[in-house]
Design a protein around this motif. Sequence first.
Motif, PDB file in Angstrom:
ATOM      1  N   ASP A   1      19.747  88.222  36.905  1.00 37.80           N
ATOM      2  CA  ASP A   1      20.636  87.632  37.876  1.00 37.80           C
ATOM      3  C   ASP A   1      22.109  88.134  37.886  1.00 37.80           C
ATOM      4  OD1 ASP A   1      18.379  85.189  38.637  1.00 37.80           O
ATOM      5  OD2 ASP A   1      18.541  85.359  36.855  1.00 37.80           O
ATOM      6  N   HIS A   2      22.609  88.336  39.130  1.00 40.31           N
ATOM      7  CA  HIS A   2      24.006  88.460  39.368  1.00 40.31           C
ATOM      8  C   HIS A   2      24.464  87.963  40.745  1.00 40.31           C
ATOM      9  CE1 HIS A   2      28.007  89.924  38.638  1.00 40.31           C
ATOM     10  NE2 HIS A   2      28.028  90.402  39.979  1.00 40.31           N
ATOM     11  N   VAL A   3      24.894  86.630  40.616  1.00 39.53           N
ATOM     12  CA  VAL A   3      25.192  86.087  41.857  1.00 39.53           C
ATOM     13  C   VAL A   3      26.604  86.709  42.346  1.00 39.53           C
ATOM     14  CG1 VAL A   3      25.933  83.908  43.034  1.00 39.53           C
ATOM     15  CG2 VAL A   3      24.006  83.922  41.401  1.00 39.53           C
ATOM     16  N   PRO A   4      26.691  87.137  43.599  1.00 33.28           N
ATOM     17  CA  PRO A   4      28.060  87.944  43.870  1.00 33.28           C
ATOM     18  C   PRO A   4      29.472  86.964  43.697  1.00 33.28           C
ATOM     19  CG  PRO A   4      26.289  88.416  45.443  1.00 33.28           C
ATOM     20  CD  PRO A   4      25.755  87.383  44.514  1.00 33.28           C
ATOM     21  N   ALA A   5      30.481  87.494  43.513  1.00 35.77           N
ATOM     22  CA  ALA A   5      31.683  86.718  43.407  1.00 35.77           C
ATOM     23  C   ALA A   5      31.703  85.626  44.617  1.00 35.77           C
ATOM     24  CB  ALA A   5      32.743  87.427  42.974  1.00 35.77           C
ATOM     25  N   GLU A   6      31.611  85.928  45.620  1.00 34.63           N
ATOM     26  CA  GLU A   6      32.124  85.325  47.128  1.00 34.63           C
ATOM     27  C   GLU A   6      30.900  84.073  47.124  1.00 34.63           C
ATOM     28  OE1 GLU A   6      29.326  88.677  48.414  1.00 34.63           O
ATOM     29  OE2 GLU A   6      30.979  88.618  46.805  1.00 34.63           O
ATOM     30  N   LYS A   7      29.859  84.285  46.485  1.00 37.77           N
ATOM     31  CA  LYS A   7      28.740  83.236  46.463  1.00 37.77           C
ATOM     32  C   LYS A   7      29.014  82.163  45.272  1.00 37.77           C
ATOM     33  CE  LYS A   7      25.687  85.719  49.356  1.00 37.77           C
ATOM     34  NZ  LYS A   7      24.268  86.050  49.505  1.00 37.77           N
ATOM     35  N   ARG A   8      29.786  82.216  44.521  1.00 34.69           N
ATOM     36  CA  ARG A   8      29.791  81.479  43.192  1.00 34.69           C
ATOM     37  C   ARG A   8      30.879  80.107  43.540  1.00 34.69           C
ATOM     38  NH1 ARG A   8      29.716  85.157  37.738  1.00 34.69           N
ATOM     39  NH2 ARG A   8      28.079  86.457  38.530  1.00 34.69           N
ATOM     40  N   ARG A   9      31.387  79.970  44.434  1.00 31.54           N
ATOM     41  CA  ARG A   9      32.296  78.923  44.870  1.00 31.54           C
ATOM     42  C   ARG A   9      33.348  78.550  43.629  1.00 31.54           C
ATOM     43  NH1 ARG A   9      30.378  73.787  45.135  1.00 31.54           N
ATOM     44  NH2 ARG A   9      32.588  73.263  45.952  1.00 31.54           N
ATOM     45  N   ILE A  10      34.111  79.608  43.385  1.00 28.44           N
ATOM     46  CA  ILE A  10      35.117  80.031  42.268  1.00 28.44           C
ATOM     47  C   ILE A  10      36.356  80.183  42.907  1.00 28.44           C
ATOM     48  CG2 ILE A  10      35.877  81.099  40.115  1.00 28.44           C
ATOM     49  CD1 ILE A  10      32.877  81.301  39.219  1.00 28.44           C
ATOM     50  N   GLY A  11      37.228  79.446  42.528  1.00 28.77           N
ATOM     51  CA  GLY A  11      38.822  79.723  43.081  1.00 28.77           C
ATOM     52  C   GLY A  11      39.535  80.515  42.048  1.00 28.77           C
ATOM     53  N   MET A  12      40.459  81.352  42.210  1.00 31.18           N
ATOM     54  CA  MET A  12      41.190  82.163  41.423  1.00 31.18           C
ATOM     55  C   MET A  12      42.567  82.052  41.630  1.00 31.18           C
ATOM     56  SD  MET A  12      39.059  85.642  40.104  1.00 31.18           S
ATOM     57  CE  MET A  12      39.993  85.471  38.885  1.00 31.18           C
ATOM     58  N   VAL A  13      43.408  81.833  40.638  1.00 24.98           N
ATOM     59  CA  VAL A  13      44.775  82.114  40.742  1.00 24.98           C
ATOM     60  C   VAL A  13      45.500  83.358  40.019  1.00 24.98           C
ATOM     61  CG1 VAL A  13      47.033  81.054  40.656  1.00 24.98           C
ATOM     62  CG2 VAL A  13      45.305  79.488  41.174  1.00 24.98           C
ATOM     63  N   PHE A  14      46.079  84.242  40.347  1.00 18.63           N
ATOM     64  CA  PHE A  14      46.403  85.446  39.751  1.00 18.63           C
ATOM     65  C   PHE A  14      47.984  85.261  39.204  1.00 18.63           C
ATOM     66  CE2 PHE A  14      43.150  86.496  42.607  1.00 18.63           C
ATOM     67  CZ  PHE A  14      42.316  87.135  41.897  1.00 18.63           C
ATOM     68  N   GLN A  15      48.120  86.328  38.690  1.00 15.44           N
ATOM     69  CA  GLN A  15      49.928  86.414  38.092  1.00 15.44           C
ATOM     70  C   GLN A  15      50.660  86.524  39.146  1.00 15.44           C
ATOM     71  OE1 GLN A  15      49.820  89.507  35.067  1.00 15.44           O
ATOM     72  NE2 GLN A  15      48.103  89.384  34.014  1.00 15.44           N
ATOM     73  N   ASP A  16      50.402  87.322  40.330  1.00 12.96           N
ATOM     74  CA  ASP A  16      51.326  87.801  41.067  1.00 12.96           C
ATOM     75  C   ASP A  16      51.193  86.954  42.357  1.00 12.96           C
ATOM     76  OD1 ASP A  16      48.902  88.583  42.155  1.00 12.96           O
ATOM     77  OD2 ASP A  16      49.363  90.623  42.638  1.00 12.96           O
ATOM     78  N   TYR A  17      50.331  85.774  42.351  1.00 14.35           N
ATOM     79  CA  TYR A  17      50.419  84.646  43.369  1.00 14.35           C
ATOM     80  C   TYR A  17      49.470  85.301  44.551  1.00 14.35           C
ATOM     81  CZ  TYR A  17      54.736  83.709  40.912  1.00 14.35           C
ATOM     82  OH  TYR A  17      55.737  83.659  39.899  1.00 14.35           O
TER      83      TYR A  17
ATOM     84  N   GLY B   1      59.914  81.008  42.612  1.00 19.29           N
ATOM     85  CA  GLY B   1      58.771  81.516  41.885  1.00 19.29           C
ATOM     86  C   GLY B   1      57.894  80.430  41.671  1.00 19.29           C
ATOM     87  N   GLY B   2      58.506  79.341  41.014  1.00 17.60           N
ATOM     88  CA  GLY B   2      57.667  77.978  40.664  1.00 17.60           C
ATOM     89  C   GLY B   2      56.770  77.477  41.941  1.00 17.60           C
ATOM     90  N   GLN B   3      57.758  77.480  43.137  1.00 17.92           N
ATOM     91  CA  GLN B   3      56.901  76.872  44.356  1.00 17.92           C
ATOM     92  C   GLN B   3      55.833  77.686  44.925  1.00 17.92           C
ATOM     93  OE1 GLN B   3      60.587  76.534  46.368  1.00 17.92           O
ATOM     94  NE2 GLN B   3      60.610  74.243  46.058  1.00 17.92           N
ATOM     95  N   GLN B   4      56.163  79.057  44.793  1.00 21.09           N
ATOM     96  CA  GLN B   4      55.110  80.227  45.308  1.00 21.09           C
ATOM     97  C   GLN B   4      53.933  79.712  44.340  1.00 21.09           C
ATOM     98  OE1 GLN B   4      56.382  84.171  45.827  1.00 21.09           O
ATOM     99  NE2 GLN B   4      58.226  83.702  46.030  1.00 21.09           N
ATOM    100  N   GLN B   5      53.937  79.792  42.926  1.00 20.44           N
ATOM    101  CA  GLN B   5      52.735  79.516  42.383  1.00 20.44           C
ATOM    102  C   GLN B   5      51.899  78.239  42.444  1.00 20.44           C
ATOM    103  OE1 GLN B   5      50.147  80.592  40.834  1.00 20.44           O
ATOM    104  NE2 GLN B   5      51.368  81.801  39.240  1.00 20.44           N
ATOM    105  N   ARG B   6      52.684  77.156  42.901  1.00 19.11           N
ATOM    106  CA  ARG B   6      52.319  75.907  43.260  1.00 19.11           C
ATOM    107  C   ARG B   6      51.471  76.131  44.694  1.00 19.11           C
ATOM    108  NH1 ARG B   6      55.907  70.719  41.940  1.00 19.11           N
ATOM    109  NH2 ARG B   6      57.030  71.879  40.184  1.00 19.11           N
ATOM    110  N   VAL B   7      52.023  76.917  45.572  1.00 14.33           N
ATOM    111  CA  VAL B   7      51.269  77.193  46.943  1.00 14.33           C
ATOM    112  C   VAL B   7      49.981  77.872  46.512  1.00 14.33           C
ATOM    113  CG1 VAL B   7      51.269  78.438  49.075  1.00 14.33           C
ATOM    114  CG2 VAL B   7      53.266  77.293  48.166  1.00 14.33           C
ATOM    115  N   ALA B   8      50.066  78.902  45.780  1.00 14.09           N
ATOM    116  CA  ALA B   8      48.948  79.697  45.399  1.00 14.09           C
ATOM    117  C   ALA B   8      47.729  78.722  44.573  1.00 14.09           C
ATOM    118  CB  ALA B   8      49.108  80.899  44.296  1.00 14.09           C
ATOM    119  N   LEU B   9      48.129  77.668  43.992  1.00 11.99           N
ATOM    120  CA  LEU B   9      47.175  76.682  43.320  1.00 11.99           C
ATOM    121  C   LEU B   9      46.752  75.857  44.222  1.00 11.99           C
ATOM    122  CD1 LEU B   9      46.010  75.499  40.767  1.00 11.99           C
ATOM    123  CD2 LEU B   9      48.124  74.215  40.715  1.00 11.99           C
TER     124      LEU B   9
END
Length: 374
Positions: free
Chosen positions: A73-89, A139-147
């Motif tokens: 099995d390998h469910v594609p990333a877009e079908k896993r209902r997973i959210g991601m927050v990255f280093q660069d927002y 920068g902190g506010q941008q990170q909150r928007v990404a979250l």
Amino acid sequence: MFLQVAQLSVYYPGQTKAAVDGVSLGLQDGEIGVLIGPSGCGKTTLLRAVAGLERASAGSISLKGQVVSGDQDHVPAEKRRIGMVFQDYALFPHLSVGRNVAFGIHGKSRTEQSRRVAEMLDLVGLSGMQDRYPHELSGGQQQRVALARALAPAPALLLLDEPFSNLDVDLRERLAHELRGILKAAGATALFVTHDQAEAFAIGDRIGVMHAGRMHQWDDAYTLYHRPATRFVAEFIGHGVFAPAQIVQKEGAVAILTPLGELHGHEECPLPDAFPDGLCDVLLRADDIVYEPHAAIKAQVVRKAFRGSFFLCSLRLSSGEVLLAQLPSHDDPTLGSWIGIRPDVSHIVTFERGSSANAAPAPASRRSDQVVQT
């Protein structure tokens, strides 16, 4: 178990050594897990495998009881209902804050989008900022928007890859505590990658210490610090050194002979036969060493680093052993000076003399002041 990773291995093409090697961990619904370890230890690869961005070479990943990565099995990333927050927002500079947050919920009605955006911005402390643009935020506010954007679609799992690495130290520490509150308020289950121990302790319900692709320990912060599962965890978490020691039976009880004198009367002390001739290395953390001007044991201050309320100092004993200690900053010890210290060790952690990073500590199951039957 909400998230279950079982004996997961990931190999990159052309590599004979696994980037992730037989890792297992689990998160309950609403728990926050943190992966920590040195650069190249495999923590980001593990996160990407959970996201579906890397294929599992062996083992499995299950989300809410469904296998999403495994042998067949390998469910594609877009079908896993997973959210991601990255280093660069990864915010869209040409979109307002509100439109950034709404990006993942464009299938909903405008009324529902507006309601959800307002709800998420309120959750992250940015109410009323939906019409601003990313360049107008700190920068902190941008990170909150990404979250907020990652949480808006109500993902089954939220993954965060060193989201504070581009922020200054003071802001990172404050946001770490705020992030935990936000995730708990949202009822989110999350897996977070960081190289910063303070962030890990501030955020995580469970913390995984990784080294060379392997999970050395998956536990709460207190247990990691006081009961490390391997020598690597003992060295990596907190500040401390290993000192040569010997466990002996003395006057009907067990004592540990160290460069700081005898340690005895502690709970969970190993027995003398745990090591050949009782010879071992004992973990002495910086907070195990207490500054006491008139103590019989003297040590020379050979290095110091100001940490605000205390100095983290390297101290050399007359025997040549070097220890770490936290000395009150108002005392401001002079380099080269000799000061009085005494041990105040709450947990005895010992390893085989000169053992490897993978070595487990000696079993410790009794008090050292109990009589040993011979």
